[in-house]
Design an enzyme around this catalytic site. Structure first.
Site, PDB file in Angstrom:
ATOM      1  N   HIS A  53       0.835  -1.198   0.000  1.00 46.66           N
ATOM      2  CA  HIS A  53       0.000   0.000   0.000  1.00 46.66           C
ATOM      3  C   HIS A  53       0.875   1.255   0.000  1.00 46.66           C
ATOM      4  O   HIS A  53       1.799   1.370   0.810  1.00 46.66           O
ATOM      5  CB  HIS A  53      -0.879   0.059   1.250  1.00 46.66           C
ATOM      6  CG  HIS A  53      -2.049  -0.854   1.243  1.00 46.66           C
ATOM      7  ND1 HIS A  53      -1.927  -2.223   1.319  1.00 46.66           N
ATOM      8  CD2 HIS A  53      -3.387  -0.600   1.181  1.00 46.66           C
ATOM      9  CE1 HIS A  53      -3.137  -2.777   1.322  1.00 46.66           C
ATOM     10  NE2 HIS A  53      -4.029  -1.808   1.227  1.00 46.66           N
ATOM     11  N   ASN A  69       7.905  -4.119   4.040  1.00 47.76           N
ATOM     12  CA  ASN A  69       6.483  -3.783   4.042  1.00 47.76           C
ATOM     13  C   ASN A  69       5.788  -4.225   5.323  1.00 47.76           C
ATOM     14  O   ASN A  69       4.958  -3.502   5.866  1.00 47.76           O
ATOM     15  CB  ASN A  69       5.798  -4.425   2.831  1.00 47.76           C
ATOM     16  CG  ASN A  69       4.303  -4.144   2.792  1.00 47.76           C
ATOM     17  OD1 ASN A  69       3.859  -3.015   2.901  1.00 47.76           O
ATOM     18  ND2 ASN A  69       3.517  -5.219   2.654  1.00 47.76           N
TER      19      ASN A  69
END
Length: 355
Positions: A167, A199
């Protein structure tokens, strides 16, 4: 690692000197008026919408304001562009929790922008939280049908690629409604990121730090920028090399990611209309980062990020009146194993999931 990133930014056209937190320009460029291109005296506009850089400037009351996202104009006929302008263009994306520009060539955002407040995160004591909030377990990754088919990132591109669908705007920043959270799961909001150590860990800590800034500042603007930085090869020359995932190859894998923040708050209780601004940029390699790495190791001048990405994030007025963010608050991440919390139901009550 910081020295390598610094050198890469230098090679990308950014002059970095006097320490990573120092300003890099002694003379700032002034804003130039936009002049429409002409061919034989005929005004030529793009055949498709073009996206202006997301400049944040100062409003009449001293408030930081994001300028118009897109600048679209109609095309007058010309001998050269009679059948249209081929581009390149960036697709403007306007969602409930963020705005962005999608890079058709790289198949991921060129940048995303957010405006975070205690109210937007549902934490303001003065604003009642929404009746229903977003639940990431109800969200699913999906292709963005607003992007033309030839230029879309596809779900199959990430399958067995070895990279997470990372994201750019975290789902945790859009908890105020299920629809807003769902919109963060479009692949047009994703870029390939190393999972373990990045991440799911250090990058998540940085996202959490950005949210925690709302506890000290009334407004927090966050830009996320994928970067492609050069590195020096054994022959002494600088080259940019990056992986492309998908079959056939479709989505580019950034070498680095930047988080650029601008914060504002009243200078004092007695002068609520006079704002104190602070800004800073952090450039992280798309690679595993040890949990104990100081966040300040990744500090870079905002101008260096702008030059490397080809963006103009802030006006000269904002830059000249802003402190560095690490002078206004502690630049320190909190290590919270969000991925472990998802695996252990007993921890979910105490640790909220990031993006």
């Amino acid at each position: 690692m910081s020295a390598l990133v610094q050198a890469a930014l230098f090679a990308a056209g950014a002059v970095v000197g006097g320490g990573v937190t120092a300003a890099v320009f002694t003379k700032r460029q002034t804003q130039r008026p936009v002049i429409a291109p002409t061919v034989d005296g005929t005004i030529v506009s793009p055949a498709v919408a073009t996206v202006s850089p997301p400049v944040i400037g100062l409003g009449a009351n001293g408030n930081a304001q994001i300028s118009s996202l897109a600048s679209a104009t109609s095309l007058s006929s010309s001998a050269v562009l009679k059948y249209g302008n081929p581009g390149p263009i960036a697709d403007p994306i306007v969602r409930q929790a963020y705005v962005a520009a999608y890079d058709r060539r790289l198949r991921h955002p060129a940048w995303t922008a957010e405006h975070l407040t205690l109210a937007s995160l549902g934490k303001s004591p003065l604003v009642a939280p929404p009746d229903a909030t977003g639940d990431r377990s109800k969200s699913t990754f999906m292709e963005d049908d607003t992007i033309p088919v030839p230029f879309r990132a596809r779900l199959t591109d990430y399958l067995r690629s070895g990279y997470d669908r990372g994201h750019m705007v975290p789902a945790a920043d859009a908890k105020f409604s299920q629809e807003a959270m769902n919109e963060t799961f479009y692949l047009s909001n994703m870029a390939p990121q190393v999972g373990e150590g990045f991440n799911r860990h250090y990058w998540a800590y940085l996202e959490d730090w950005c949210r925690r800034l709302t506890g000290s500042f009334s407004d927090v603007y966050v830009f996320t920028v994928p970067l492609y930085l050069p590195r020096r090869d054994s022959d002494g020359k600088w080259r940019i090399t990056h992986e492309v995932i998908g079959s056939p190859p479709n989505v580019s894998v950034p070498t680095h990611f930047a988080k650029v923040v601008l914060t504002s708050k009243p200078a004092s209780p007695s002068t609520p209309n006079i704002l104190e601004l602070a800004m800073g940029a952090f450039v992280l390699p798309n690679a595993p980062i040890p949990d104990d790495t100081p966040l300040e190791k990744f500090v870079m001048p905002v101008e260096a990020v702008e030059r490397a990405a080809g963006l103009a994030l802030f006006s000269d007025a904002v830059k000249s009146t802003s402190k560095h963010i690490c002078q206004s608050t502690k630049c320190e991440v909190i290590v919270r194993r969000f991925d472990d919390a998802r695996k252990r139901p007993d921890m979910r009550r105490t640790i909220s999931a990031p993006n």
